[in-house]
Design a protein around this motif. Structure first.
Motif, short mmCIF file in Angstrom:
data_model
loop_
_atom_site.label_atom_id
_atom_site.label_comp_id
_atom_site.label_asym_id
_atom_site.label_seq_id
_atom_site.Cartn_x
_atom_site.Cartn_y
_atom_site.Cartn_z
N UNK A 41 0.85 -1.19 0.00
CA UNK A 41 0.00 0.00 0.00
C UNK A 41 0.89 1.24 0.00
N UNK A 42 0.26 2.38 -0.30
CA UNK A 42 1.00 3.63 -0.47
C UNK A 42 0.87 4.49 0.79
N UNK A 43 1.98 4.89 1.39
CA UNK A 43 1.91 5.78 2.55
C UNK A 43 1.68 7.23 2.12
N UNK A 44 1.37 8.07 3.08
CA UNK A 44 1.14 9.49 2.79
C UNK A 44 2.38 10.09 2.12
N UNK A 45 2.14 10.89 1.08
CA UNK A 45 3.23 11.54 0.37
C UNK A 45 3.81 10.74 -0.77
#
Length: 507
Positions: free
Chosen positions: A431-435
């Motif tokens: 999954x993609x973290x913030x930023x």
């Protein structure tokens, strides 16, 4: 030495998950005849895995087709095999609160759909977290209602939606997940639950692949690339009337091959190859990439590996002698009246609050009476450390509280998955973290070219769901990434498209 295009190239695939097997199968269809697959464990399939509980075969790994349409190659493979005829229709959804009351399913379902739509935001480059977005948008919906009782219901159901999304992602906190997660994502349609059938996909990918070229228990300790490694081709022994010196000259002049890649296994075996396709999980790369490659991976690729997150989910299989739930039920969800959509995260000190979703394996004729409890992130990590006895006791009390039935029996068997502690995988999916947005996955997918031998291209290649910005976290994303790398090599060697495989649409 002859040019590489004048001889059959050697190709090694590291990892026998869906991406690796799909790449190997497609390479064989293109006519490449020197393809070897190395698998570190004793089983093929990677995160597509199965186990037997009672007399039923269950999916301990992936069990959903994300997009039941003809654009999805996984759906097509299972449909064309006739296996989807075994899939049961969706059961009904039930909702219960922690006051031992059943919640109106029509109201809960309507509110749930609103929450899902909010979470599936398809904007771009906001830099915000999914949690922040969810809190803002659900507050606006709640504030728009003039019914105080309805406001409370919406708040509770929205919190449930957020907690279920943590399961979809494998994360522990919605505020750690990028709102831009679906900026490049391709939605192929409605999900389809195919319990007990997904592992058959692995069997299909293995069809016609030579068993002797699938090497099990071959853990790779080092991938040396951008080198010049020599190997002597097999040369027939000289006949009695040929001098040994002439035979030696034949070996030295025409039968020494140079390879740019040397793969070293833990058992000491070394395999020389022209190309290696690395299909290990992002979790494994995060743990091992620094030491796995020599020379080291380029800084920009290591940066992506470090930036991306690899989530974890656990499935808890609960087998019962008899069902305590109603016939026809597909899922039941637990709603806490003190939950809020403003802060959706896990809490390991109250871990049962994050086992709010249970699904019933259907049809009963195939599975008997089995429930699956789902949990994400650090709760999944915690579950992996618990004994079956402790899980059975805690979850039984959990179920009794919500159903208001003190006579719900303990399960006769409990089985929990352990993807996070699997040292060859270390989690469930990306999954993609913030930023961070999906574009970084293109960098991860880029093959490595030689610097010392710049004419030897595509030395180290990468496949797997984490390399697919449009389909990460899915089985068909993994499969298509394997096809992508096989197609890349076929183009490099001017191979015609295989007659046995249709070219995939670009997604």
């Amino acid at each position: 030495m002859k040019g590489m295009t004048q001889r059959s190239p050697s190709i090694v695939v590291v990892g026998a998950g869906v991406a690796g097997l799909a790449a190997a199968k497609r390479l064989k269809e293109y006519g490449f005849d020197d393809v070897t697959v190395l698998e570190a464990s004793e089983k093929v399939g990677g995160r597509v895995a199965a186990a037997t509980i009672g007399s039923a075969c269950v999916d301990t790994g992936a069990q959903y087709i994300h997009g039941a349409t003809d654009e999805n190659p996984v759906y097509c493979l299972l449909k064309n095999s006739g296996l989807l005829s075994q899939v049961s229709e969706d059961g009904s959804e039930k909702f219960y609160n922690n006051k031992r009351q059943e919640v109106d399913a029509d109201v809960a379902t309507r509110v749930y759909k609103i929450g899902e739509d909010i979470l599936r935001y398809h904007g771009s480059s906001t830099g915000k977290s999914l949690g922040e977005h969810f809190a803002e948008k659900t507050k606006a919906v709640i504030d728009s209602s003039e019914d105080d009782e309805m406001k409370i219901r919406m708040q509770n159901v929205f919190a449930l939606v957020g907690k279920d999304m943590l399961i979809d992602i494998g994360a522990s906190d919605l505020h750690s997940v990028s709102l831009d997660s679906w900026e490049y994502y391709t939605n192929m349609g409605e999900d389809l639950d195919v319990p007990g059938l997904m592992f058959r996909l692995v069997d299909m990918l293995l069809e016609d692949f030579p068993k002797e070229r699938l090497l099990m228990k071959r853990e790779v300790s080092k991938i040396k690339w951008d080198g010049s490694f020599s190997a002597v081709k097999d040369v027939p022994a000289p006949p009695s009337d040929e001098s040994l010196s002439a035979h030696t000259e034949a070996v030295s002049e025409g039968n020494v091959r140079q390879y740019p890649v040397c793969i070293v296994c833990e058992n000491g075996e070394e395999i020389l190859t022209d190309h290696v396709i690395v299909t290990v999980s992002l979790g494994f790369l995060k743990a091992q990439a620094l030491n796995l490659f020599s020379p080291s991976l380029p800084a920009e690729k290591m940066e992506v590996i470090n930036k991306l997150c690899f989530g974890n989910i656990a499935k808890i299989f609960l087998e019962y002698e008899q069902a305590f739930w109603e016939d026809g039920v597909g899922t039941f969800s637990f709603i806490y009246e003190d939950d809020s959509p403003t802060s959706v995260s896990t809490n390991t000190t109250q871990w049962l609050k994050n086992i709010q979703l249970f699904s019933v394996l259907r049809p009963k004729e195939r599975f008997g009476n089995i429930l699956i409890g789902w949990c994400p992130g650090d709760i999944a990590d915690l579950i992996e450390t618990m004994t079956e006895e402790d899980l059975s006791s805690a979850i039984t009390e959990h179920l009794r509280m919500f159903f208001g039935k003190s006579d719900i029996p303990p399960p006769k068997s409990v089985h929990s998955t352990k993807w996070g502690s699997n040292r060859f995988i270390k989690g469930s999916y990306t999954y993609l973290p913030v930023g961070v947005n999906g574009q970084v996955m293109d960098t991860l997918a880029q093959p490595l070219m030689g610097s010392h031998r710049p004419t030897v291209n595509l030395q180290v290649m990468f496949a797997g769901e984490a390399t697919m910005k449009s389909l990460y976290g899915t089985v068909h994303g993994a499969l298509l990434s394997g096809h992508r790398e096989a197609d890349r090599l076929a183009k490099h060697y001017n191979k015609d498209p295989p007659s046995t495989a249709s070219l995939d649409k670009q997604v």
